[in-house]
Design an enzyme around this catalytic site. Structure first.
Site: not given
Length: 271
Positions: A51-52, A90, A120, A122, A189
């Site tokens: 999502d970067s 993501d 993925k 978070e 991270e």
């Protein structure tokens, strides 16, 4: 002979095997067909459609604005280019937090519409219900602990996480919860290297570090950062392997000069 013709495709099981034999896992982001084709041909183990993309492709300050539809667009492009690497996508902000049914619907859309290999997510205990529900559908999940950019407004900073004992203990507990639930790997991270090493040693599943030291089972970087395309981001953990900003700027400037001076196109460059 190409990498594709000599090396078998990477799977979630193969990443576990790599951890067991002590082989480090190399992971990079990609968001489009052309870049993913180049990266995959190098023999990279995992390509993350992160999502970067919100930052490096769309110019947003955080990862929060990117939508599920936009992530699916990027992931489709990457999957079409990839022959060897495991492709992980993501789940973007707002598509899984707080509602496990929405989370499952989001994950199913990514898997069906992109043909990626995994997703993925978070977070730890707070998203466990969503993790469990998605896993029951047979969708592989890579976890993500430590600095979780989708929670930037909660933390208010991108500083190193889990430096204090209470937060470190929660991270260790969350890592075990994700493993027990069935996640196949976990990104760590921007946490202290000693903590990342401990988690990596305690877990059977591989850990992928970003700003978490050499004790992780693998490493990941954003490709625009490591290639020097994005020069406005310079954290301690980033190693720049190229300076493409300068290369591209020079090439474009030369092209402009050549066009304006009538040097381009020349007689050999026309029909």
């Amino acid at each position: 002979m190409s990498v594709e013709s000599t090396v078998r495709a990477v799977t979630t099981l193969r990443l576990t095997e790599m951890k067991q034999r002590g082989e480090k896992i190399a992971m990079l982001t990609s968001y489009d067909y052309s870049m993913a084709k180049i990266v995959d041909a190098t023999g990279i183990d995992v390509i993350l459609v992160g999502d970067s993309a919100a930052n490096v492709m769309a110019g947003y300050e955080t990862t929060l604005p990117i939508t599920l539809d936009e992530m699916i667009y990027h992931a489709r492009s990457v999957v079409r280019a990839t022959k060897r690497a495991l492709v992980v996508v993501d789940l973007p902000f707002g598509t899984y937090q707080g509602n496990s049914k929405v989370a499952l619907d989001s994950a199913v859309r990514i898997m069906k519409e992109t043909e990626a290999d995994a997703i993925k997510m978070e977070g730890g205990e707070e998203i466990l219900e969503s993790v469990q529900r998605i896993l029951t559908a047979g969708i592989p999940i890579m976890g993500h602990l430590g600095l979780t950019p989708q929670s930037i407004h909660k933390f208010g900073t991108y500083n190193v996480r889990a430096k204090e004992e209470v937060e470190a203990a929660k991270l260790v507990r969350d890592a075990h919860l994700l493993e027990e639930a069935g996640c196949f790997a976990c990104v760590l991270e921007k946490i202290p290297a000693a903590l990342a090493t401990r988690v990596s040693q305690e877990l059977r599943i591989p850990t992928i570090g970003i700003g978490a030291g050499a004790g992780c089972d693998g490493q990941v970087l954003v490709i625009h950062d490591m290639l020097g395309i994005n020069k406005g981001f310079s954290p301690r953990f980033l190693r720049r392997y190229a300076d493409l900003d300068t290369v591209i700027t020079g090439a474009v400037s030369q092209y402009i000069d050549d066009v304006k001076s009538l040097d381009f196109p020349n007689e050999k460059e026309q029909y």
